[in-house]
Every structure is written in C-alpha cells, then in structure tokens.
Design a protein around this motif. Structure first.
Motif, PDB file in Angstrom:
ATOM      1  N   LEU A 103       0.833  -1.202   0.000  1.00 39.12           N
ATOM      2  CA  LEU A 103       0.000   0.000   0.000  1.00 39.12           C
ATOM      3  C   LEU A 103       0.870   1.255   0.000  1.00 39.12           C
ATOM      4  O   LEU A 103       0.622   2.195  -0.759  1.00 39.12           O
ATOM      5  N   GLN A 104       1.892   1.259   0.837  1.00 39.29           N
ATOM      6  CA  GLN A 104       2.743   2.437   0.963  1.00 39.29           C
ATOM      7  C   GLN A 104       3.617   2.652  -0.272  1.00 39.29           C
ATOM      8  O   GLN A 104       3.961   3.800  -0.603  1.00 39.29           O
ATOM      9  N   ALA A 105       3.957   1.570  -0.961  1.00 37.82           N
ATOM     10  CA  ALA A 105       4.879   1.668  -2.097  1.00 37.82           C
ATOM     11  C   ALA A 105       4.167   1.896  -3.421  1.00 37.82           C
ATOM     12  O   ALA A 105       4.796   1.848  -4.475  1.00 37.82           O
ATOM     13  N   SER A 106       2.859   2.151  -3.386  1.00 43.22           N
ATOM     14  CA  SER A 106       2.099   2.317  -4.619  1.00 43.22           C
ATOM     15  C   SER A 106       1.126   3.484  -4.474  1.00 43.22           C
ATOM     16  O   SER A 106       1.019   4.094  -3.412  1.00 43.22           O
ATOM     17  N   SER A 107       0.415   3.751  -5.559  1.00 42.04           N
ATOM     18  CA  SER A 107      -0.612   4.799  -5.517  1.00 42.04           C
ATOM     19  C   SER A 107      -1.975   4.236  -5.127  1.00 42.04           C
ATOM     20  O   SER A 107      -2.986   4.949  -5.206  1.00 42.04           O
ATOM     21  N   ALA A 108      -2.014   2.962  -4.715  1.00 46.57           N
ATOM     22  CA  ALA A 108      -3.260   2.396  -4.200  1.00 46.57           C
ATOM     23  C   ALA A 108      -3.696   3.190  -2.974  1.00 46.57           C
ATOM     24  O   ALA A 108      -2.865   3.619  -2.172  1.00 46.57           O
ATOM     25  N   LYS A 109      -4.988   3.398  -2.826  1.00 47.28           N
ATOM     26  CA  LYS A 109      -5.526   4.163  -1.693  1.00 47.28           C
ATOM     27  C   LYS A 109      -6.450   3.264  -0.874  1.00 47.28           C
ATOM     28  O   LYS A 109      -7.227   2.480  -1.420  1.00 47.28           O
ATOM     29  N   LEU A 110      -6.361   3.385   0.448  1.00 47.08           N
ATOM     30  CA  LEU A 110      -7.240   2.638   1.339  1.00 47.08           C
ATOM     31  C   LEU A 110      -8.496   3.472   1.580  1.00 47.08           C
ATOM     32  O   LEU A 110      -8.437   4.555   2.164  1.00 47.08           O
ATOM     33  N   ILE A 111      -9.629   2.945   1.137  1.00 50.13           N
ATOM     34  CA  ILE A 111     -10.903   3.662   1.228  1.00 50.13           C
ATOM     35  C   ILE A 111     -11.697   3.103   2.402  1.00 50.13           C
ATOM     36  O   ILE A 111     -11.830   1.881   2.547  1.00 50.13           O
ATOM     37  N   PRO A 112     -12.252   3.963   3.246  1.00 49.63           N
ATOM     38  CA  PRO A 112     -12.974   3.484   4.435  1.00 49.63           C
ATOM     39  C   PRO A 112     -14.228   2.685   4.085  1.00 49.63           C
ATOM     40  O   PRO A 112     -14.863   2.906   3.044  1.00 49.63           O
ATOM     41  N   ALA A 113     -14.585   1.778   4.968  1.00 46.77           N
ATOM     42  CA  ALA A 113     -15.824   1.012   4.820  1.00 46.77           C
ATOM     43  C   ALA A 113     -17.008   1.963   4.723  1.00 46.77           C
ATOM     44  O   ALA A 113     -17.034   3.013   5.366  1.00 46.77           O
ATOM     45  N   GLY A 114     -17.989   1.588   3.920  1.00 48.66           N
ATOM     46  CA  GLY A 114     -19.205   2.378   3.792  1.00 48.66           C
ATOM     47  C   GLY A 114     -19.173   3.391   2.679  1.00 48.66           C
ATOM     48  O   GLY A 114     -20.219   3.959   2.326  1.00 48.66           O
ATOM     49  N   GLU A 115     -18.004   3.654   2.092  1.00 52.42           N
ATOM     50  CA  GLU A 115     -17.923   4.636   1.019  1.00 52.42           C
ATOM     51  C   GLU A 115     -18.287   4.002  -0.329  1.00 52.42           C
ATOM     52  O   GLU A 115     -18.290   2.780  -0.479  1.00 52.42           O
ATOM     53  N   VAL A 116     -18.569   4.854  -1.314  1.00 50.34           N
ATOM     54  CA  VAL A 116     -18.989   4.416  -2.644  1.00 50.34           C
ATOM     55  C   VAL A 116     -17.793   4.423  -3.587  1.00 50.34           C
ATOM     56  O   VAL A 116     -16.995   5.376  -3.593  1.00 50.34           O
ATOM     57  N   ILE A 117     -17.661   3.371  -4.380  1.00 47.32           N
ATOM     58  CA  ILE A 117     -16.653   3.344  -5.436  1.00 47.32           C
ATOM     59  C   ILE A 117     -17.343   3.121  -6.779  1.00 47.32           C
ATOM     60  O   ILE A 117     -18.427   2.549  -6.844  1.00 47.32           O
TER      61      ILE A 117
END
Length: 403
Positions: free
Chosen positions: A66-80
C-alpha cells in the motif's frame, strides 16, 4: 398526495459532483515484488464489483504494498465506481478496502451531508451517460473532469434518507419478483432438456442400437480444398457457406448463415441438400448439431449426414445427437484441440427405434420445445419488464417525480 410523493414533489437542483465529493483514484503495487501481495488489506479491482456491496476481493496486499504504490485505502461504507473497463459499475465497501487505478472512490467533503446509499442509487441513473462518455480504442475509460462534472442532487440529508427508504422498499419487492421470474425462466429453459434426457436415458433402454453411418445414404465431412481458405475469390456469391459457429447458434434447424461461396468456392467444395444434419467436430462447438433448412456448403470441420428415409427420421436423429452431445464431446478429448471424426461414429452405437416410434418422439420433443420457447419468451419479458420498472423508479426518484 401519497407518502412517497411528498418529499419528491418538485425537481431537484443539482451541483457538480466535484463540489460535494473528493474523487480518489487508486493504483497497483508492483507485481515484481511478492512481498506487496498476500497481506490483510483487501485490494479491489473491477472483477470484484459484482453486486451493490463489495464484501470480498480476489486479491489482498500488504501495508508495504500500500505504501509503495498509488493504491488508496478507502474506508468502509464509502462508494466506489468503475472509471475504466467496467463503466457503469458502482458499489458500497463493506470493509476498509484499497482500490486499483481502474476505480474511483467518491468521498463526501461533508460526511454528514451525503447518504451513501442515496449516492449509489443516483449513480445507477448515470450509467448511460457514463458509458457514452467512455473513450479509448481498446479499453473504455472516463476522465476525472467528466466525473467531477456529473450533476448530483443537492438536497438535504433528510430527503436523501426518505428517498433511500422508498427505493429500498420498492427494490426489495422487485428483487423478490425478479428472483421468482429468474427461477421460472430457468425452469422454462430446462423443460425441453429434461424431456430429452428422460427419453434417451430411460425410454431408449429397450431400443436397438445402431451405427449411424449404416442408417444414412450419405455420411462424410464437408469440403474446402482451396488454399488459402480465406482467398476472397471464394466468397460473396449465392451459395450459403455454413461454419461451426452457425451450427452452435441454431435451434434444431439451421435457418441463418453469415457467409456465402461464389461459383469458385462451390467448385472446390460440395453442396449438401436441405435436410442434411450438420455436426460440428472441432473446438469449442464440438458436438453441436442442426438440420439444414436450405442447400449449403460447409468445411471439413463439419460432418454431414443424410438419413435413409426408410430407416431414420432427420428430426429424430438431430434430437438424439443433442441427447448424446456430452458423450461426443468426451470422445473428442485428449488431443491438443478437441475433435471428433468419422471414426467416432463408426465406433459408437446409438439407440434407434422403428420409424413410428421415432415420429412419436419427434412429436413429443417438438411440443416440449415449443412450450419451452413460449415460456422462456414469457419469463424473459417479465425479467425485462422488472428491469425497466427498476430504471423507471430510479429516474422518477432523482427527478422528483416518484409517485
């Protein structure tokens, strides 16, 4: 005025989505670094977006990934939402989840002002616009400015929750009706195959068994001698040229075709008469069968057989071959490319009763096929109508016209 109508009496004003949401992109950790994968952080791709709530991902990543990439951790309950490949897909996150670069998360700037299920329902009304905006020669995608420009209803949280409650209730009922319709549709499609299995697995036990070539006046492979086979001079004439794909798409009788031979094509091939039974013998379509409803040519990837009219009914034969399709497929296993050949039929005996019994079987199966087709059409229409009603409710809800 109904209780549904009250909060939706007038059309709503909208605001650009970018004013109300932060649109967050994702990324993919390097596949060259094994330590980035297999951790306890769910990592979502388009393949994971199967339903309204994303509960599980195919892959996970580590904190290091996660830290070494542009991946983002999105909180539970949010819309994607999908921004590439699966345009129109959207869902809620059941748990904190990292996303890849094909997905965007919609994070409200004021978390107390946006109901996430209201947002999800609203996105479902934007599917056509999102798909229409897709660009790219091979992979369709939408750009960030377009996403931020989408018109989001600017209404108070209280009204959002009332809309969600109305739609939840309506869609729960529609879901039950759709489940019943889908089950009835599956039963309708199975009606004919069940009848086919019953006849050839049970009633056929006492029938005499024969080799098909011995019951036919003609039995052989199609012809296409010219090389290369894609020579343009062979095509574009008046003679239908059948291929394995045409056979797999037929339903008992083969009534349509995509390609034709010219006179030059016919000269290096063979014209099989109407009533010939075609059997696909290679690849994914192996074992598929159909009866020609017109004179046609076909290549050597197809076997043609002409039943002896004093011993074998063509429709009975095609139905019988349908019943034994899986056996034929199994007989073709074992080589680099699945195939069956003339020898397959020289080795396998099929149950064949007298002509009178063959005709009774044809009548029974034709009646079952007609009934199955009619029921399939009926329940397909019901499923389609329910889908249309769902979309109509969504559109009414988000224009303040739900009544």
């Amino acid at each position: 005025m109904s209780s549904i109508e009250a909060p939706l009496a007038t059309a709503w004003k909208t605001k650009p989505l970018g004013e109300l949401f932060e649109v967050v992109g994702g990324g993919t950790p390097s596949k060259k670094e094994p330590s980035y994968y297999g951790g306890n952080i769910p990592w979502a791709t388009i393949r994971d977006m199967h339903s309204a709530t994303l509960t599980k991902t195919e892959h996970t990543i580590t904190d290091q990934g996660l830290q070494a990439s542009s991946a983002k951790l999105i909180p539970a309950g949010e819309v994607i939402m999908a921004s590439r490949v699966g345009l129109g897909k959207a869902c809620l996150l059941h748990q904190d989840t990292a996303i890849n670069q094909d997905i965007r998360a919609l994070i409200p700037r004021n978390t107390d002002a946006i109901d996430r299920r209201f947002c999800l329902y609203w996105l479902q009304t934007q599917v056509d616009a999102i798909i229409d905006a897709g660009s790219g020669a091979t992979v369709q995608g939408i750009k960030l400015p377009f996403i931020k420009s989408l018109p989001f209803p600017g209404i108070p949280m209280e009204k959002q929750k009332r809309v969600v409650a109305v739609l939840d209730k309506a869609f729960a009922a529609l879901g039950r009706a759709s489940t019943n319709a889908e089950a009835n549709l599956a039963d309708a499609k199975n009606l004919f195959s069940a009848k086919l299995r019953r006849i050839f697995q049970h009633e056929a036990k006492d029938w005499e068994k024969h080799l098909l070539p011995q019951l036919c006046t003609h039995f052989g492979r199609g012809k296409s001698r010219h090389r290369p086979r894609n020579d343009p001079s062979l095509y574009g004439g008046e003679f239908p040229f059948i291929q394995t794909g045409d056979i797999s798409e037929a339903d008992h009788f083969l009534r349509d075709y995509r390609q034709t031979y010219s006179q030059a094509g016919l000269d290096q091939s063979k014209l099989w008469p109407q009533g010939t039974i075609c059997i696909a013998i290679v690849g994914a379509t192996i074992g598929e069968t159909a009866i020609l409803s017109f004179d046609a040519c076909f290549p050597d990837s197809v076997i043609g057989l002409r039943p002896d009219p004093e011993r074998l009914d063509p429709e009975f034969t095609e139905y019988m071959l349908q019943a034994f399709k899986e056996d034929l497929k199994q007989a073709g296993k074992g080589s680099a490319r699945d195939n069956i050949n003339l020898r397959t039929f020289e080795m396998q005996r099929f149950p064949v009763p007298d002509l009178a019994m063959q005709q009774r079987v044809v009548n029974d199966l034709s009646d079952a096929r007609l009934a199955a087709d009619q029921l399939t059409a009926l329940y397909s229409e019901k499923v389609s109508d329910l889908d249309a009603l769902r979309q109509s409710l969504l559109q009414a809800a988000f224009t303040g016209r739900l009544a």
